[in-house]
Design a protein around this motif. Sequence first.
Motif, short mmCIF file in Angstrom:
data_model
loop_
_atom_site.label_atom_id
_atom_site.label_comp_id
_atom_site.label_asym_id
_atom_site.label_seq_id
_atom_site.Cartn_x
_atom_site.Cartn_y
_atom_site.Cartn_z
N THR A 1 0.85 -1.18 0.00
CA THR A 1 0.00 0.00 0.00
C THR A 1 0.89 1.23 0.00
O THR A 1 1.78 1.37 0.85
CB THR A 1 -0.92 0.04 1.24
N ILE A 2 0.64 2.12 -0.95
CA ILE A 2 1.38 3.37 -1.07
C ILE A 2 0.44 4.51 -0.69
O ILE A 2 -0.66 4.62 -1.24
CB ILE A 2 1.91 3.57 -2.50
N LEU A 3 0.86 5.32 0.24
CA LEU A 3 0.07 6.47 0.70
C LEU A 3 0.78 7.75 0.32
O LEU A 3 1.89 8.02 0.80
CB LEU A 3 -0.12 6.41 2.22
N ARG A 4 0.16 8.52 -0.56
CA ARG A 4 0.75 9.77 -1.05
C ARG A 4 2.23 9.59 -1.43
O ARG A 4 3.08 10.38 -1.05
CB ARG A 4 0.56 10.89 -0.01
N GLY A 5 2.47 8.53 -2.18
CA GLY A 5 3.80 8.30 -2.73
C GLY A 5 4.77 7.59 -1.82
O GLY A 5 5.88 7.26 -2.25
N GLN A 6 4.39 7.33 -0.58
CA GLN A 6 5.27 6.67 0.38
C GLN A 6 4.73 5.27 0.69
O GLN A 6 3.52 5.07 0.79
CB GLN A 6 5.35 7.47 1.69
N VAL A 7 5.62 4.32 0.86
CA VAL A 7 5.20 2.95 1.16
C VAL A 7 4.72 2.88 2.61
O VAL A 7 5.49 3.08 3.55
CB VAL A 7 6.35 1.95 0.93
#
Length: 460
Positions: free
Chosen positions: A432-438
């Motif tokens: 899952t990537i949240l706003r470009g961060q893992v």
Amino acid sequence: MPINAITSNNVIINGANKAATIVYSTESGTILDVLEGSVILEKSEITKYEIDTLENVSPCTILPGLVDSHVHLNEPGRTSWEGFETGTQAAISGGVTTVVDMPLNAIPPTINVENLRIKLKAAEGQMWCDVGFWGGLVPHNLPDLVPLVKAGVRGFKGFLLDSGVEEFPPVGKEYIEEALEILAEKDTMMMFHAEFSKVDEGEQQLEESHRKYSSFLSSRPDSFEIDAINLILECLRARDGPVPPVHIVHLASMKAVPLIRRARASGLPVTTETCFHYLCIAAEQIPDGATYFKCCPPIRSESNRQGLWDALHEGVISSVVSDHSPCTLELKKLQKGDFLDAWGGIASVGLGLPLMFTQGCSLVDIVTWCCENTAKQVGLSHQKGSIIPGYDADLVVFDTDSEHKITNSTVLFKNKLTAYDGMTVKGTVLKTILRGQVGYTNTNGVSKKPLGQTLLDSRR
């Protein structure tokens, strides 16, 4: 700025599953480009950008992060039930990048701006996914509604019967009419737990042992939902002027579907959701004494379950959410097995994607119901729920070929008890990537630090 790309021959975009490459910024956290039509294997092929990393996840599917618009995080006040840390970690592990917290069962409830600030303070440094907030509709807080809108709540929820907690009492017809007028032209939404009884019908019908699920089911008949929805629609029809959008939460009765269908056909701005448990479990499957299946409204019959699926495919029901409503194990009265005495609520945040996929849903439909429509409901359809340039880089890598078993011991929410314990489901969230961060991988678990933010900007 650091720029990454992720590619697959299966990406859910524009209502279809197709090959595509998604270019996103880890600095701004947004999607920069969506290159449809092929799997790009070399960074040099993306000439418009200087790509730092390119990841090919084929044949796994990339879909937008889920938006679960109905979650009870309970902190502060009842943090032993659930909290921001454990609740949002459970969410991100299941591909949910946004949750919207219900105004109860925290103490104090989110019924005024002061209480919202207390909630926001409690959330600081504890969000592994992004979090929005609903405000509450309770007697005597009409003057607080507009200030709460200005403070950034996504909308409001009220009950038409006892909520189960004394600090969040129900509202009646007069309150609803006044709230409709106050919020008529505000950029917000009113939502209702639509159960209502004109008499104490449930107790009159209760004749069998409290351990029998059939007794609990008969104590909250379909008429509770039908009467409540009729009351809400009566208030809407009586308005001479604009009304805010109205949403019926966790619809459980297929017998109430015609009311929603007719209301929408007449032009009333009414939507409704159902929950994973109403679509995946039927009353006939629930053993006596198994109080971890208790929720309100109750899980109904197999024919009712099929009727909800029909309404979902028809579009009368627009979205599917968890209604993650956990409590301590003691409050479930597991040894006693008393359905009437146990707390009602099913813990399931982060479990919805494989549950829906196991039911035979296409990932395109799941994205419509659990990403796009929920984002639209909460006023985030300009930012969340779709893989579109300019949107948040909230992405999920989903392995459709694997299976895994849900167990109480492996769930990440605080109290390790769910109605899905022992169920084998299809599909696994790999990343899952949240706003470009893992934010999560199935090999390393959740990120070491919380990446989530509060979502308090005004609706668009």
